[in-house]
Write an enzyme that holds these catalytic residues in place. Structure first.
Site, PDB file in Angstrom:
ATOM      1  N   CYS A 254       0.848  -1.206   0.000  1.00  0.00           N
ATOM      2  CA  CYS A 254       0.000   0.000   0.000  1.00  0.00           C
ATOM      3  C   CYS A 254       0.873   1.242   0.000  1.00  0.00           C
ATOM      4  CB  CYS A 254      -0.911  -0.021   1.217  1.00  0.00           C
ATOM      5  SG  CYS A 254      -1.970  -1.442   1.179  1.00  0.00           S
ATOM      6  N   GLU A 255       1.634   1.402  -1.036  1.00  0.00           N
ATOM      7  CA  GLU A 255       2.538   2.546  -1.202  1.00  0.00           C
ATOM      8  C   GLU A 255       2.634   2.847  -2.685  1.00  0.00           C
ATOM      9  OE1 GLU A 255       4.436   4.252   1.043  1.00  0.00           O
ATOM     10  OE2 GLU A 255       3.871   3.020   2.763  1.00  0.00           O
TER      11      GLU A 255
END
Ligand code: LLP
Length: 426
Positions: A355-356
């Protein structure tokens, strides 16, 4: 090492498709033959060519029991930078008399471990460490061989995050007469130390010799000054590592002789001219030994097309198993391993599953049109991939397989979900 056959990528005769089926993905795969070829280059271009030398593997690049055992068999030394690396080496029965200990903030526990195991030499990184180490030696009745890591004040043509020879660096003793000479004098008089000499490490993934050669001049001056001021012949000089490798077609890495020949010629010439005894010379490469010996396999999952913009191809790993692209903008090349000979007529971004937004493994990869379920093989991931793997998003660290004698051997298991919560107190 890598061959394609029937449209499939093979590593030393083993099909990557079979590896992925047997061990799952993501997967780290290493070629023992390639590691040995890299060691051989160091052997022929440095160790055999120049007497009174040794080479230590900077095991931070890929520190496993397997690697320590292999390096031991091959007669190399190991450079460790933490209690964990030292513990791994000792568990692998690596002889302590071929271990050197680097690092800018070795804890008391780590220094005591080093003294207890009897590591051959400690590279002292700063002034406070010297006094701390002396106290520990005195208290424990030990005498230890040390080198000083010097900050040579040179810049390197590499990513700023991995350039370590600049004046403004957390590593090394500053190049300052008022700090250095009293420290040398103190060390020479101390019963705790045998002072071997100087060390530098100017940076990593270097594709030219400039910074090594400039830093060498600094060391030569120090050698001469030490002789003139204290009548002491420096016994040892360590040139660090940093020798770059090929990640993509645009990289033009040098060979080991391109680095060591000018260094050794200059060293020999300087010692002759100044009547100095040429010291023992050592190096500590990490990436050069292991980088191009490893690839990573990923399964392609979701594919997102943004009309008129780009295609994101997601894989089942990412910055948790290779954080170099996110951290340094590192570039890699890759191939769709099950369509190895098909024309490369697509350009896509390979994205990880974290989640980046920065979790993009490869930007603008030219490859065969990828489809969900295809296998992606990323080249030259052997150094600082597994070594820097982490559990962000509670993603499990992948297993490691070594291909040896055309057979795969699992050397590190995939983490389990239980491993992820093992240390948590419920
Ligand atoms: N010696 C010392 C004291 C070092 O600090 C290093 C690397 C080496 C030797 C080995 O350097 P090599 O030959 O592998 O370039 N994580 C970064 C690299 C950091 C290197 C840190 N020190 C990367 O992924 O590029």
């Amino acid at each position: 090492m890598f061959k394609t056959n029937e449209n499939t990528l093979f590593v030393d005769g083993v099909s990557t498709l079979e590896l992925a089926d047997t061990y799952g993905t993501p997967l780290y795969v290493y070629s023992e033959d390639q590691i040995k070829r890299n060691l051989n280059e160091i052997r022929t271009s440095f160790l055999q060519k120049y007497p009174n030398t040794h080479a230590a593997y900077a095991c931070k690049a890929f520190c496993t029991i397997y690697m320590c055992q292999l390096l031991n068999q091959e007669g190399f030394w190991i450079d460790v930078v933490s209690g964990g690396e030292l513990y791994t080496a000792i568990k692998a029965q690596f002889p302590p008399d071929r271990i050197e200990f680097n690092g800018n903030n070795k804890s008391e526990e780590e220094l005591l471990m080093a003294l207890d195991y009897g590591v051959e030499r400690i590279v002292v990184d700063n002034v406070s460490e010297l006094y701390h180490l002396e106290k520990l030696c005195m208290k424990n009745g030990k005498k230890v061989k040390i080198l000083f890591r010097i900050t040579p004040e040179v810049s390197s043509d590499t990513h700023d995050h991995i350039a370590t020879g600049k004046k403004d660096s957390k590593f090394g003793i500053p190049l300052n007469d008022e700090i250095l000479y009293p420290l040398i004098e103190y060390t020479l008089k101390s019963a705790a130390f045998e002072f071997l000499g100087f060390h530098f490490h100017v940076g990593s993934q270097l594709l030219d010799t400039k910074s090594h050669l400039s830093a060498l001049e600094v060391i030569l001056d120090l050698m001469l000054a030490t002789k003139q001021r204290f009548d002491y012949d420096i016994k040892d000089f360590n040139m660090g590592g940093g020798f770059g490798i090929k990640y993509t077609d645009s990289d033009r890495p040098l060979g080991i002789s391109d680095f060591v020949d000018p260094i050794m010629n200059r060293m020999n010439e300087f010692c002759r001219e100044n009547n100095l005894i040429r010291p023992h010379v050592s190096m500590e490469p990490g990436r050069f030994i292991i980088g191009d010996a490893g690839i990573q396999l990923y399964r392609i999952g979701n594919i997102k097309e943004i009309p008129d913009l780009k295609t994101y191809v997601s894989v089942d790993g990412g910055m948790t198993d290779n954080m170099r692209p996110g951290l340094y903008g590192a570039k890699y090349d890759a191939i769709i391993a099950n369509k190895a000979d098909d024309p490369k007529n697509s350009v896509v971004d390979i994205s990880g599953k974290c989640c980046e937004s920065t979790d993009i493994l490869i930007k603008n990869l030219k490859c065969t049109k990828p489809e969900t379920g295809d296998l992606l093989a990323v080249y030259s991931t052997g150094a600082y991939g597994y070594a820097m793997a982490n559990n962000y998003n509670k993603i499990r660290i992948p297993p490691v397989v070594v291909i040896k004698d055309n057979k795969a051997q699992l050397i590190v298991r995939r983490q389990s979900y239980d491993d992820l919560i093992r240390n948590e107190l419920l």
